[in-house]
Design an enzyme around this catalytic site. Structure first.
Site, short mmCIF file in Angstrom:
data_model
loop_
_atom_site.label_atom_id
_atom_site.label_comp_id
_atom_site.label_asym_id
_atom_site.label_seq_id
_atom_site.Cartn_x
_atom_site.Cartn_y
_atom_site.Cartn_z
CG ASP A 222 -1.63 1.24 1.17
OD1 ASP A 222 -2.71 1.01 0.48
OD2 ASP A 222 -1.44 2.14 1.95
CE1 TYR B 272 0.85 7.96 3.01
CE2 TYR B 272 0.95 5.68 2.26
CZ TYR B 272 0.21 6.55 2.74
OH TYR B 272 -0.96 6.17 3.37
CE LYS C 190 -3.63 4.90 0.57
NZ LYS C 190 -2.36 4.76 0.95
CG HIS D 116 -4.49 10.01 0.39
ND1 HIS D 116 -2.91 9.89 0.21
CD2 HIS D 116 -4.46 9.61 1.71
CE1 HIS D 116 -2.54 9.46 1.24
NE2 HIS D 116 -3.28 9.26 2.24
#
Ligand code: A2P
Length: 316
Positions: free
Chosen positions: A45, A50, A79, A112
């Site tokens: 994931d 990130y 996302k 997201h």
């Protein structure tokens, strides 16, 4: 062995256990992904936000090159971040993640958060007072652009993350392609039973992030309750000779919820995968369920004033 999977409403399957990568440092995440694939994980994931998709991608490509796994047997999620919600930015956003990850398609692409922020590459565009600047793009329009990515073959499935029940229904009203999952914070303090039942009734799976209670969330305060230290979780762990983390992971699997614990520690990545030799009883799940306290740990505070913030004034 292959990881048990959950079937989506479009006929595709998703391994029920995956590796989370939020807050995995770029310098540590490649090793984490390598260890995970070696241990048997087939679901990773990710998210543009990130800031580590390049390193995740390097590890994935290396494993494929070494012949340890083939792309078709991996399930890779990314996302779209809040600053790319405007429909004309959606394709560029997915192509950035595809390039960074070094793959030609994603298995799953999620919105997201429902809130749009001012368009651009700064993920948290702020005014002179440090307040995040919002955009009024409606996630309905983002969804329509996400559908085009499926038609173009850039992503196999599309879904939502951090959407509340009303927002999901708004998407369903206009969707030509239904979301396959809603990825939300989910653990015994916030079991999401109502949202899970709501999604299930509409053919949408639930994916649990922060299943271990996100002990390393940056805003954790001393004295905050620690899920991994909860006596009820520990007592069930002792009964099965497993660890608290394994019980918390099994809690989701035994409810039929996809779960993505994060770790960059080799032993823990392996530990979190070794959950196939036990099962929680109905009584264990009932005991864990008594810990429900609407205990949301990821409130997305900087988006609270946004008209599309999912957790303000919403029952679930
Ligand atoms: P680390 O990455 O240093 O191993 P969540 O998935 O709920 O967000 O939790 C992730 C956090 O929990 C990370 O800080 C991670 O630390 C820690 N963690 C992951 N697996 C375990 C485990 N098996 N036992 C204890 N802590 C763990």
């Amino acid at each position: 062995m292959s990881v048990p999977s959950v079937k989506f409403n479009n006929g595709l399957s998703c391994p029920i256990l995956g590796l989370g990568t939020w807050q995995s440092e770029p310098g540590a995440v490649a090793q984490a992904v390598t260890v995970a694939i070696d241990a048997g994980y087939r679901h990773i994931d990710c998210a543009h936000l990130y800031g580590n998709e390049r390193e995740v991608g390097q590890a994935i490509r290396e494993k494929i090159k070494q012949g340890h796994v083939i792309r078709e047997n991996l399930f890779i999620t990314s996302k779209i971040w809040n600053t790319y919600h405007r429909p004309d930015l959606v394709e560029k956003a997915v192509r950035t993640s595809l390039d960074d990850l070094g793959v030609t398609y994603l298995d799953l692409y999620l919105i997201h958060w429902p809130m749009a922020y001012k368009e651009g590459d700064d993920p948290f565009p702020a005014d002179s007072n440090g307040k995040v600047i919002y955009s009024d793009v409606d996630y309905i329009d983002t969804w329509r652009a996400m559908e085009k990515l499926v038609e173009q073959g850039l992503v196999k499935s599309i879904g939502l993350s951090n959407f509340n029940s009303k927002q999901i229904d708004r998407v369903l009203k206009i969707a030509k392609i239904k979301p396959v999952t809603n990825q939300v914070e989910c653990h015994p303090y916030l079991s999401q039973q109502k949202l899970f039942d709501f999604c299930k009734a509409r053919g949408i799976t639930l994916t649990a992030y922060s299943p271990l209670g996100s002990p390393n969330r940056p805003w954790a305060k001393p004295g905050d309750p620690l899920l991994l230290e909860e006596p009820k979780v520990k007592s069930i762990a002792a009964k099965y000779k497993k660890t608290p983390a394994q019980v918390l992971i099994r809690y989701q699997i035994d409810r039929g919820i996809i779960v993505i614990p994060k770790s960059t520690t080799k032993e823990r990545i392996i530990e979190n995968y070794n959950v196939w030799d036990f099962q929680l009883s109905r009584e264990d799940i009932a005991l864990i369920s008594t810990m429900e306290c609407n205990g949301r740990l990821i409130p997305q505070a900087e988006g609270r004033a946004h008209k599309h913030h999912p957790f303000v004034n919403e029952e679930f």
